[in-house]
Design a protein around this motif. Structure first.
Motif, PDB file in Angstrom:
ATOM      1  N   ARG A 237       0.832  -1.211   0.000  1.00 54.44           N
ATOM      2  CA  ARG A 237       0.000   0.000   0.000  1.00 54.44           C
ATOM      3  C   ARG A 237       0.870   1.265   0.000  1.00 54.44           C
ATOM      4  O   ARG A 237       0.493   2.282  -0.589  1.00 54.44           O
ATOM      5  CB  ARG A 237      -0.937  -0.008   1.202  1.00 54.44           C
ATOM      6  N   ARG A 238       2.014   1.216   0.659  1.00 47.54           N
ATOM      7  CA  ARG A 238       2.905   2.377   0.676  1.00 47.54           C
ATOM      8  C   ARG A 238       3.412   2.693  -0.729  1.00 47.54           C
ATOM      9  O   ARG A 238       3.428   3.847  -1.158  1.00 47.54           O
ATOM     10  CB  ARG A 238       4.076   2.113   1.633  1.00 47.54           C
ATOM     11  N   ARG A 241       0.534   4.151  -2.734  1.00 48.36           N
ATOM     12  CA  ARG A 241       0.267   5.570  -2.483  1.00 48.36           C
ATOM     13  C   ARG A 241       1.231   6.459  -3.264  1.00 48.36           C
ATOM     14  O   ARG A 241       0.842   7.490  -3.807  1.00 48.36           O
ATOM     15  CB  ARG A 241       0.348   5.865  -0.983  1.00 48.36           C
ATOM     16  N   LYS A 242       2.495   6.038  -3.301  1.00 45.83           N
ATOM     17  CA  LYS A 242       3.489   6.801  -4.060  1.00 45.83           C
ATOM     18  C   LYS A 242       3.143   6.781  -5.552  1.00 45.83           C
ATOM     19  O   LYS A 242       3.262   7.800  -6.237  1.00 45.83           O
ATOM     20  CB  LYS A 242       4.891   6.209  -3.851  1.00 45.83           C
ATOM     21  N   ARG A 244       0.151   6.404  -6.900  1.00 50.96           N
ATOM     22  CA  ARG A 244      -1.050   7.202  -7.140  1.00 50.96           C
ATOM     23  C   ARG A 244      -0.752   8.699  -7.087  1.00 50.96           C
ATOM     24  O   ARG A 244      -1.364   9.492  -7.804  1.00 50.96           O
ATOM     25  CB  ARG A 244      -2.118   6.853  -6.107  1.00 50.96           C
ATOM     26  N   SER A 245       0.167   9.083  -6.200  1.00 51.20           N
ATOM     27  CA  SER A 245       0.485  10.501  -6.070  1.00 51.20           C
ATOM     28  C   SER A 245       1.155  11.059  -7.310  1.00 51.20           C
ATOM     29  O   SER A 245       1.163  12.269  -7.536  1.00 51.20           O
ATOM     30  CB  SER A 245       1.391  10.728  -4.856  1.00 51.20           C
ATOM     31  N   GLY A 250      -4.543   9.555  -8.420  1.00 52.57           N
ATOM     32  CA  GLY A 250      -4.604  10.108  -7.081  1.00 52.57           C
ATOM     33  C   GLY A 250      -5.240  11.485  -7.036  1.00 52.57           C
ATOM     34  O   GLY A 250      -5.476  12.021  -5.960  1.00 52.57           O
ATOM     35  N   SER A 255      -9.090   9.297  -1.552  1.00 57.33           N
ATOM     36  CA  SER A 255      -8.063   9.446  -0.522  1.00 57.33           C
ATOM     37  C   SER A 255      -6.847   8.605  -0.829  1.00 57.33           C
ATOM     38  O   SER A 255      -6.940   7.493  -1.345  1.00 57.33           O
ATOM     39  CB  SER A 255      -8.652   9.038   0.840  1.00 57.33           C
ATOM     40  N   LEU A 256      -5.667   9.135  -0.464  1.00 57.15           N
ATOM     41  CA  LEU A 256      -4.431   8.393  -0.658  1.00 57.15           C
ATOM     42  C   LEU A 256      -4.139   7.479   0.525  1.00 57.15           C
ATOM     43  O   LEU A 256      -3.173   6.735   0.510  1.00 57.15           O
ATOM     44  CB  LEU A 256      -3.254   9.371  -0.845  1.00 57.15           C
ATOM     45  N   SER A 257      -4.969   7.569   1.582  1.00 61.80           N
ATOM     46  CA  SER A 257      -4.694   6.782   2.786  1.00 61.80           C
ATOM     47  C   SER A 257      -4.881   5.293   2.536  1.00 61.80           C
ATOM     48  O   SER A 257      -4.272   4.467   3.212  1.00 61.80           O
ATOM     49  CB  SER A 257      -5.604   7.232   3.932  1.00 61.80           C
ATOM     50  N   HIS A 258      -5.729   4.954   1.574  1.00 59.00           N
ATOM     51  CA  HIS A 258      -5.959   3.543   1.258  1.00 59.00           C
ATOM     52  C   HIS A 258      -5.663   3.313  -0.215  1.00 59.00           C
ATOM     53  O   HIS A 258      -6.457   3.662  -1.082  1.00 59.00           O
ATOM     54  CB  HIS A 258      -7.399   3.144   1.575  1.00 59.00           C
ATOM     55  N   ALA A 259      -4.503   2.754  -0.503  1.00 62.66           N
ATOM     56  CA  ALA A 259      -4.123   2.490  -1.888  1.00 62.66           C
ATOM     57  C   ALA A 259      -4.534   1.073  -2.240  1.00 62.66           C
ATOM     58  O   ALA A 259      -3.988   0.106  -1.712  1.00 62.66           O
ATOM     59  CB  ALA A 259      -2.618   2.665  -2.056  1.00 62.66           C
TER      60      ALA A 259
END
Length: 442
Positions: A237-238, A241-242, A244-245, A250, A255-259
């Protein structure tokens, strides 16, 4: 205690009795002491519970029978459970359900830490409670099935050795009749029925899928293994998130909290391909084997997958050095396996069984799971995910978008993607999710 002493006691408590009354008291006290001596003798050597100055002496059966629904004073013993993780889970559940039919507690069996085929010296037994939570299992499966420890047995255990039949003449009907006979009459009087011979995975199946599902829901990994799975999922997930950003994915307001991530149980090993080809020939079904190219193409065509997604490949260790499994994916699908993810060190610390348990958990938690419908590993994951969906009030994934969707890449579905997959919970036995089966419900 003489008569005068008894009368003195009566005066002490403010009671004045006639000599005749005192004699009656003596008789009652004598009878009470007699039965107390018999009671203590009958239960000597058993558990003792202290409550202030009161000592209660209980037998194991009195300790255990508080667990309603299943007898705690009668037990079933099974051989060590072997083969892969999910075959072992099926074998364990089958043993539990057999014990349930016999109205007995299943003595906690040994699992096998290593993958076993024919080498007896590679069994490496591992205790059930080193993989799954023992107390948690009994709590979740309360009144349905029950596990017991060998320490629950008395000092003079009576054991009956019951050999499961084998060969072509040993039918499902004969097997069921043997179990019925063992649940009553002389055999049922034994404290322990010990099943000899076959691993429970090979026993005849008499139990509906929903009963297996009930047992599987009670299997909770011990904290040590669950935390290892947490590390892997967090890493996925980490990275997600990267990813998606850096993309428009993203920026769509989510939300980016849950990828979210896709997990694929990718069966393309040489031994599997040999096995599935033979299976296709025997069953005259062509949709069992899938090449790497076919898997990649169908996963890339999943409707609604999005333009960017991180993909976790659950593959055998023999494929970790094969970089080709990471090549050729559709643009926007970013594949990782444990080596590229940098978590292979987590797996290497553990035996084969624990590695499989971690991978199972990672796949089970995925936002989208894609597997092979003829794989036991894939099938049990889909069963678990189906249970979650059913608890949300959904009984079919056909034509609708559901949370935790599952797919079978070996069967073509919508837009040449993989077929949507939910376990048929109404099946009368586990054949629908066992070897050589097809559990597609759409």
């Amino acid at each position: 205690m003489d008569l005068s002493s008894t009368c003195k006691l009566s005066r002490l408590f403010g009671c004045f009795f006639t000599p005749l009354t005192c004699k009656c008291c003596v008789a009652l006290v004598t009878i009470a002491l007699f039965f107390r001596a018999i009671f203590l003798h009958s239960f000597s050597g058993y558990g003792v519970i202290k409550s202030n100055n009161l000592r209660l002496i209980l037998s194991p059966s009195l300790h255990l029978e508080s667990h309603e629904g299943i007898r705690g004073d009668k037990f079933l013993e099974v051989p060590q459970i072997v083969w892969g993780l999910n075959n072992q889970k099926i074998a364990f559940a089958r043993a539990c359900l057999t014990a349930r039919m016999l109205n007995r507690t299943l003595l906690m069996p040994s699992l096998s830490a290593s993958l076993f085929y024919k080498e007896i010296d590679l069994l490496h037994p591992i205790s059930f409670d080193q993989v799954f939570q023992y107390e948690r299992f009994n709590s979740l499966c309360n009144r349905f099935v029950r596990l017991g420890r060998y320490s629950d047995l008395g000092n003079q255990t009576r054991k009956y050795d019951l050999r499961k039949g084998s060969g072509r003449k040993w039918t499902v009907e004969r097997d069921l009749e043997q179990l019925k006979q063992s649940s009553r009459g002389p055999i049922d009087k034994y404290q322990v029925i010990s099943m000899a011979g076959k691993n429970p995975f090979l026993w005849h199946d008499h139990w509906p899928v929903k009963d297996y599902a009930r047992v599987f829901e009670c299997l909770v990994l011990v904290d040590e293994i669950a935390k290892e799975a947490d590390k892997v999922v967090s890493k996925i997930r980490r990275i997600g998130r990267k990813l998606r950003s850096k993309t428009n994915f993203g920026a769509e307001g989510s939300s980016l909290s849950h990828a979210p991530y896709v997990a694929i149980h990718m069966r393309v090993e040489i031994d599997w391909m040999i096995h599935c080809k033979k299976l296709e020939q025997r069953s005259r079904i062509s949709q069992i084997c899938s090449s790497k190219q076919e898997i990649m193409e169908r996963v890339g065509n999943i409707v609604g997958l999005g333009s960017t997604a991180i993909v976790y490949l659950a593959v055998a260790d023999s494929l970790l050095n094969d970089s080709s499994i990471l090549d050729g994916w559709k643009r926007g699908l970013v594949p990782f396996e444990k080596k590229k993810l940098g978590v292979d060190g987590i797996y290497k610390k553990h035996s084969y069984l624990i590695q499989s348990a971690i991978d199972y958990e990672v796949c089970s938690r995925a936002d989208i799971f894609v597997g092979n419908s003829f794989s036991t590993f894939s099938s049990l994951i889909v069963l678990e995910r189906t249970q979650r969906v059913i608890r949300m009030g959904i009984t079919s994934s056909c034509g609708i978008d559901v949370r935790w969707p599952s797919y079978a890449y070996n069967i073509p579905g919508e837009s040449n993607g993989p077929q949507k997959w939910m376990t048929n919970m109404s099946d009368s036995n586990l054949k629908a999710i066992s070897y050589g089966s097809n559990a597609i419900s759409c």
